[in-house]
Design an enzyme around this catalytic site. Structure first.
Site, short mmCIF file in Angstrom:
data_model
loop_
_atom_site.label_atom_id
_atom_site.label_comp_id
_atom_site.label_asym_id
_atom_site.label_seq_id
_atom_site.Cartn_x
_atom_site.Cartn_y
_atom_site.Cartn_z
N ARG A 71 15.59 -26.64 -10.34
CA ARG A 71 15.84 -25.65 -9.20
C ARG A 71 16.45 -24.67 -10.03
O ARG A 71 17.63 -24.51 -10.56
CB ARG A 71 16.84 -26.23 -7.89
CG ARG A 71 17.00 -25.33 -7.11
CD ARG A 71 17.89 -25.75 -6.21
NE ARG A 71 18.52 -24.33 -5.05
CZ ARG A 71 19.46 -24.42 -4.91
NH1 ARG A 71 20.57 -25.13 -5.19
NH2 ARG A 71 19.69 -23.09 -4.19
N HIS A 115 20.04 -16.24 -4.61
CA HIS A 115 21.16 -17.08 -4.76
C HIS A 115 22.60 -16.03 -5.10
O HIS A 115 22.86 -15.75 -6.08
CB HIS A 115 21.09 -17.90 -5.92
CG HIS A 115 21.98 -19.20 -5.86
ND1 HIS A 115 21.81 -20.24 -5.93
CD2 HIS A 115 23.37 -19.05 -5.70
CE1 HIS A 115 22.78 -21.14 -5.99
NE2 HIS A 115 23.78 -20.23 -6.06
N GLU A 160 22.65 -21.35 0.69
CA GLU A 160 23.70 -21.17 1.30
C GLU A 160 24.22 -19.95 1.77
O GLU A 160 25.13 -19.40 1.58
CB GLU A 160 24.93 -21.41 0.29
CG GLU A 160 24.66 -22.82 -0.26
CD GLU A 160 26.12 -23.49 -1.14
OE1 GLU A 160 27.00 -22.61 -1.46
OE2 GLU A 160 26.20 -24.50 -1.64
N ASN A 296 22.98 -28.81 0.26
CA ASN A 296 24.03 -28.65 -0.79
C ASN A 296 25.50 -29.39 -0.19
O ASN A 296 26.04 -28.87 0.61
CB ASN A 296 24.46 -27.35 -1.13
CG ASN A 296 23.27 -26.66 -1.88
OD1 ASN A 296 21.92 -27.08 -1.71
ND2 ASN A 296 23.38 -25.24 -2.17
N TYR A 298 29.35 -30.94 -1.37
CA TYR A 298 30.38 -31.28 -2.22
C TYR A 298 31.38 -32.07 -1.78
O TYR A 298 31.97 -32.87 -2.17
CB TYR A 298 30.98 -29.66 -2.65
CG TYR A 298 29.86 -29.12 -3.57
CD1 TYR A 298 29.77 -29.44 -4.96
CD2 TYR A 298 28.86 -28.31 -2.94
CE1 TYR A 298 28.88 -28.85 -5.60
CE2 TYR A 298 27.99 -27.79 -3.77
CZ TYR A 298 27.93 -28.16 -5.25
OH TYR A 298 27.13 -27.26 -6.14
N GLU A 358 21.89 -29.58 -4.03
CA GLU A 358 22.97 -29.39 -4.96
C GLU A 358 24.09 -30.43 -4.73
O GLU A 358 24.40 -30.78 -3.62
CB GLU A 358 23.96 -28.26 -4.79
CG GLU A 358 23.19 -26.99 -5.47
CD GLU A 358 24.04 -25.67 -5.14
OE1 GLU A 358 25.47 -25.69 -5.07
OE2 GLU A 358 23.43 -24.71 -5.04
#
Ligand code: FCB
Length: 448
Positions: A71, A115, A160, A296, A298, A358
């Protein structure tokens, strides 16, 4: 190719460098990073990992790693230096060479079309606060798709949109550096509209698979027994998660909780009504079916009830009791399972296959005397999150891929080169690449 897709991810501004080369126009990140005080130590993406020149070496690293997919993102200002109008053929040539080299190495290219590197010329016209940006985005996507859709089968529209809106337009800690707080909310709608129009442009070009990459965070109440904390957590989940997924999969915006309506503290029934920027037919465009949700992940977010004079209907409080990354982010692998299950519960059959687009961590990676970067904490992080993903699959979530952020240490936005997320260490003075212990671990993990 495995049926489950293993990959890694990067983004154009974070790795390419060559900011002024071959006709690339300036992006909001060029402008922002060159403004004093915006990025830690004044770092910029002017050179970054010099991937624009060193991509053959980076493709060789991907081949050595043995991933199924890579990606990366396409820089809009390389393709259309002014954002709209004249196409820069050298920009398209660069991505075509990269795609061909990946295919030759047996790696599926998964380009992200946006992005965060908006052409500065479009920011000068209002950026994502301007509805027209959605249409310009779709026009740019059509240009790229025309060149590459015969070879690329999986596309990601946006990266995002939540983080871009909050960091870039509400808080101003990312480009374009605008601190509009709740007045930034139209940025959500215009990005989502751009996504929907882009899906249609990609379909028209024959693209078989289109995804979006949404940052999501499970929202946990600081005290689960407190009704006020639970309401705060739900308000936060609405802003971070549901605002960006409901319109895709339910065709509606969620009701905004009291306190999240700009210009009103009384609470308004719906995002669209409140903002007045949602026009008839927009939600049909946004809900154009897609083939995958990129997630994504985290860390979770811990929420408490707001103090009486808070602007927002929640307080974000530190989530303690977990190990932390170099960034200070808590390491909570089970949050990934929790999130994936929550998405499945909310959207049911309307949820397309999910790809973790991600996941990764920054660590203070320094090569030892022997040149080895022994990043055991990253290995533990990845191992724990892949196990959590397996648990989500066991609970019935259709997860079909996992991409590590990131292949390379790179320009980590407002943190500059201070946060290292790579499986490959980059010495930014020499551009020397050194695979870390996690690189070798991941290669083993995905080969079995
Ligand atoms: C995500 C971004 C990505 C990277 C990671 C650490 O929010 O999409 O570019 O910076 O965080």
């Amino acid at each position: 190719m495995h049926t489950f897709i293993w990959g890694t991810a990067t983004a154009a501004y974070q790795i390419e460098g060559a900011a002024d080369e071959d006709g690339r126009g300036p992006s909001i990140w060029d402008t922002f990073s060159h403004e004093p005080g915006r990025v830690r130590d004044g770092h910029t993406g002017d050179v970054a990992c010099d991937h624009y020149h060193r991509w053959p070496q980076d493709v060789a690293l991907l081949a050595e790693l043995g991933v199924d997919a890579y990606r990366f993102s396409i820089a809009w200002p390389r393709v259309l230096p002014e954002g709209t109008g004249a196409v820069n053929p050298k920009g398209l040539d660069f991505y075509e060479r990269l795609v061909d080299a990946l295919l030759e190495a047996g790696i599926a290219p998964v380009p992200t079309l946006y992005h965060w590197d908006l052409p500065q010329a479009l920011e000068d016209r209002g950026g994502w606060l301007n509805r027209d940006t959605a249409g310009y985005f779709a026009d740019y996507v059509a240009v790229v798709a025309e060149r590459l859709s015969d070879r690329v089968s999986r596309w990601i529209t946006l990266n995002e949109p939540f983080v871009h809106m909050v960091q870039g337009y509400a808080l101003g800690v990312h480009a374009p550096g605008r601190a509009l707080m709740l007045d930034a909310l139209p940025v959500a709608h215009h990005q989502l509209l751009g996504h929907g129009l882009a899906v249609r442009a990609l379909r028209a070009a024959g693209a078989p698979e289109v995804w979006i990459a949404n940052n999501c965070s499970p929202a946990r109440p600081a005290s689960p027994s407190s009704e006020a904390d639970r309401a705060a957590a739900e308000a936060y989940a609405t802003l971070h998660n549901w605002l960006f997924n409901d319109p895709l999969f339910l065709g509606t915006y969620p009701d905004l909780p009291s306190g999240l309506s700009p210009g009103s503290s009384s609470g308004e029934p719906s995002f669209g009504v409140t903002l007045g920027c949602v026009r008839d037919g927009d939600l049909d465009v946004i809900a154009t079916p897609i083939d995958g949700l990129g997630v994504n992940y985290y860390n979770p977010t811990l929420l408490a009830a707001p103090c009486p004079d808070d602007v927002l209907p929640f307080d974000i409080v530190p989530l303690t009791g977990y190990p932390t990354t170099a960034f200070g982010w808590p390491v909570v692998p089970d949050g990934l399972r929790e999130l994936l299950v929550a998405l499945k519960e909310r959207y049911g059959a309307a949820l397309p296959p999910v790809y973790v687009t991600e996941n990764g961590c920054s660590q203070p990676d320094v090569p030892g005397q022997d040149g080895v970067v022994d990043d055991q904490a990253r290995i533990a992080f990845l191992d724990g999150h892949i196990a959590a993903l397996d648990r989500a699959r066991a609970e019935g979530v259709d997860v079909r891929g996992y991409f590590v952020w990131s292949l390379l240490d790179n320009f980590e936005w407002a943190e500059g080169y201070h946060q290292r997320f790579g499986l490959v260490h980059v010495d930014f003075a020499t551009q020397r690449r050194t695979p870390k212990a996690s690189f070798h671990w991941f290669r083993e993990r995905i080969s079995t």
